[in-house]
Design an enzyme around this catalytic site. Structure first.
Site, short mmCIF file in Angstrom:
data_model
loop_
_atom_site.label_atom_id
_atom_site.label_comp_id
_atom_site.label_asym_id
_atom_site.label_seq_id
_atom_site.Cartn_x
_atom_site.Cartn_y
_atom_site.Cartn_z
CG HIS A 221 45.77 45.80 57.61
ND1 HIS A 221 45.79 46.86 58.39
CD2 HIS A 221 45.22 46.15 56.50
CE1 HIS A 221 44.85 47.78 57.83
NE2 HIS A 221 44.44 47.22 56.55
C1 UD1 Z 1 41.30 44.87 53.02
C2 UD1 Z 1 41.01 46.36 52.46
C3 UD1 Z 1 41.92 47.46 53.33
C4 UD1 Z 1 41.36 47.32 54.60
C5 UD1 Z 1 41.68 46.03 55.18
C6 UD1 Z 1 41.11 45.75 56.62
C7 UD1 Z 1 41.26 46.69 49.90
C8 UD1 Z 1 42.07 46.90 48.74
N1 UD1 Z 1 41.69 46.64 51.13
O1 UD1 Z 1 42.61 44.74 52.89
O2 UD1 Z 1 41.68 48.72 52.93
O3 UD1 Z 1 42.00 48.08 55.41
O4 UD1 Z 1 40.78 45.27 54.41
O5 UD1 Z 1 41.22 44.35 57.02
O6 UD1 Z 1 39.96 46.57 49.71
N2 UD1 Z 1 41.90 37.08 54.29
C9 UD1 Z 1 41.48 36.11 55.10
N3 UD1 Z 1 40.37 36.36 55.66
C10 UD1 Z 1 39.47 36.99 55.19
C11 UD1 Z 1 39.79 38.16 54.35
C12 UD1 Z 1 41.18 38.11 53.82
O7 UD1 Z 1 42.44 35.31 55.67
O8 UD1 Z 1 38.15 37.05 55.63
C13 UD1 Z 1 43.42 37.14 53.85
C14 UD1 Z 1 43.67 36.42 52.48
O9 UD1 Z 1 44.52 35.71 52.49
C15 UD1 Z 1 43.37 37.48 51.61
C16 UD1 Z 1 44.18 38.55 52.30
O10 UD1 Z 1 43.77 38.34 53.60
O11 UD1 Z 1 44.06 37.31 50.21
C17 UD1 Z 1 43.95 39.98 52.07
O12 UD1 Z 1 42.64 40.23 51.95
P1 UD1 Z 1 41.89 41.40 51.10
O13 UD1 Z 1 40.56 41.72 51.52
O14 UD1 Z 1 42.37 41.30 49.86
O15 UD1 Z 1 42.63 42.93 51.52
P2 UD1 Z 1 42.90 43.12 53.28
O16 UD1 Z 1 44.60 43.18 53.12
O17 UD1 Z 1 42.29 42.51 54.30
#
Ligand code: UD1
Length: 386
Positions: A221
């Site tokens: 991811h």
């Molecule tokens: C975040 C953390 C990362 C961790 C990962 C585990 C930061 C900078 N990154 O990354 O260190 O390893 O979580 O998963 O804090 N999304 C969903 N559902 C959710 C949350 C997110 O669909 O419940 C999707 C959305 O499109 C969102 C994308 O995932 O924009 C990224 O989510 P985000 O929380 O920004 O970062 P992660 O890639 O999950």
């Protein structure tokens, strides 16, 4: 012993995203059992909100429902960080905590630390001092900055102490306690879901897991692997080649899934030996990892969990902030080097590959060590006897 609340304010325990929950669950249990600890208040920033990334893990880990949910949701790094700060500040004003405890390196970790530090509330950072030395990773910025403003830093491995010393952080603020992830792993192992069951529930045929070579488990991811379409195509190509050697089970993170769909790469998933699942619960992941012949990942937690389980792990990154998993554990950095990855897979399947040993204090008892140390530390800081 004085009654908890009467003497010092509560400790606000912050979670935001999936990897935080495995660290917080054993900690909250240990805090409840430690007489010297004040009340713990669980604050969820809402960074992760999907059932699969959030609620299901709360159930698996027996985490209590958050006392407060800031419901920030997704956004750019600036928006997400700013929104957490804006919503967390009134909580701190209201509850007057003695400390804010943050774990790991996600955006919520830094955002809440900043709010607390500017209000002169003690910041406790669990999993401090890890460094990838790669500032292109958002998590590295979060780690460095959180550690700079933390008052008390708990570490998982001794290399963290060298990193923190280099950055000018006084040694007396840093305490080696071991790895909370392993506390959760030990608690989950007896309840782990069998891989056949996980695959069947997702509508795939578990027969593929009966391959004589076993199966591999995949998680990917990181923005560096999944955000750029050409890189993502390359990664999917490598997975296809590995799947020719042994079947792979891949719970796909929403970020990765969205990028595959957006870039029209879905056809690369149509391989019967690449079993694509939705994000899995913790008990399913532990079941998959503990039975896998190997893991292929870019996750920090999986590097640690496979080291504790003695399962060879190939990490598709150029670096790791968890060097002990390489030096003592089962982890090998392979980047996206196709030939190297295939050679490593062949070596593992031929009975080679790292077996490693379990690092110091990764013994499942880290939460208790933190609870007793923190209880005493808070009392000393408040100038009252524990
Ligand atoms: C975040 C953390 C990362 C961790 C990962 C585990 C930061 C900078 N990154 O990354 O260190 O390893 O979580 O998963 O804090 N999304 C969903 N559902 C959710 C949350 C997110 O669909 O419940 C999707 C959305 O499109 C969102 C994308 O995932 O924009 C990224 O989510 P985000 O929380 O920004 O970062 P992660 O890639 O999950």
């Amino acid at each position: 012993m004085k009654p908890r609340e009467a003497i010092i304010g509560p400790v606000l325990c912050v979670v935001g995203a999936r990897p935080n929950y495995m660290k917080m669950a054993p900690l909250l249990r240990a805090f409840a059992a430690e007489p010297s600890m004040p009340r713990a208040v669980l604050v969820h920033t809402g960074q992760h909100y999907d059932y699969a990334l959030n609620d299901r893990l709360f159930i698996d880990l027996q985490l209590p429902s958050p006392d407060i949910n800031l419901e920030v949701g997704s956004g750019t790094h600036a928006v997400q960080t700013a929104e957490v700060m804006k919503r967390f500040e009134p909580v701190v004003d209201d509850l007057k905590p003695s400390a804010v405890l943050v774990v790991g390196d996600v955006n919520s970790t830094l955002a809440c630390s900043l709010v607390a530090a500017k209000k002169s509330v003690a910041v406790i950072h669990v999993e401090a001092g890890l460094r990838s030395f790669d500032r292109a990773m958002p998590e590295e910025i979060n780690r460095v900055l959180t550690d700079q403003i933390a008052d008390l830093l708990y570490t998982t491995e001794r290399s963290a102490h060298d990193n923190l010393a280099r950055e000018g952080i006084a040694a007396e603020r840093v305490v080696f306690v071991g790895n909370l992830m392993i506390d959760s792993l030990h608690a989950a192992l007896p309840k782990a879901v069998a891989p056949e069951e996980t695959v069947r529930r997702a509508g795939a045929d578990p027969a593929v897991l009966r391959d004589p070579k076993g199966f591999g488990v995949v998680t990917l991811h990181r923005p560096s692997n999944v955000d750029d379409p050409a890189t993502l195509r390359e990664v999917l190509g490598i997975l296809g080649e590995v799947a020719q050697r042994l079947p792979l089970v891949w719970p796909i993170h929403p970020r990765t899934r969205a990028n595959i769909e957006r870039n029209g790469l879905g056809h690369l998933l149509g391989n019967p030996r690449l079993i694509c699942l939705p994000p899995q619960g913790y008990l399913e992941m532990v079941g998959l990892m503990s039975r896998a012949a190997l893991a292929l990942t870019d996750s920090g937690g999986v590097q640690e969990e496979t080291t504790a389980l003695g399962v060879p792990c190939l990490t598709m990154r150029a670096n790791t902030e968890r060097p002990i998993t390489i030096e003592q554990g089962t982890n090998t950095l392979v980047g996206r080097e196709r030939t190297r990855i295939l050679a490593c897979v062949d070596e593992i399947l031929a009975g080679g590959g790292k077996r490693g040993r379990v690092p110091e204090l990764w013994d499942g008892r880290t939460a208790g060590r933190i609870a007793s140390h923190l209880g005493a530390w808070l009392h000393t800081r408040a100038g009252v006897a524990a």
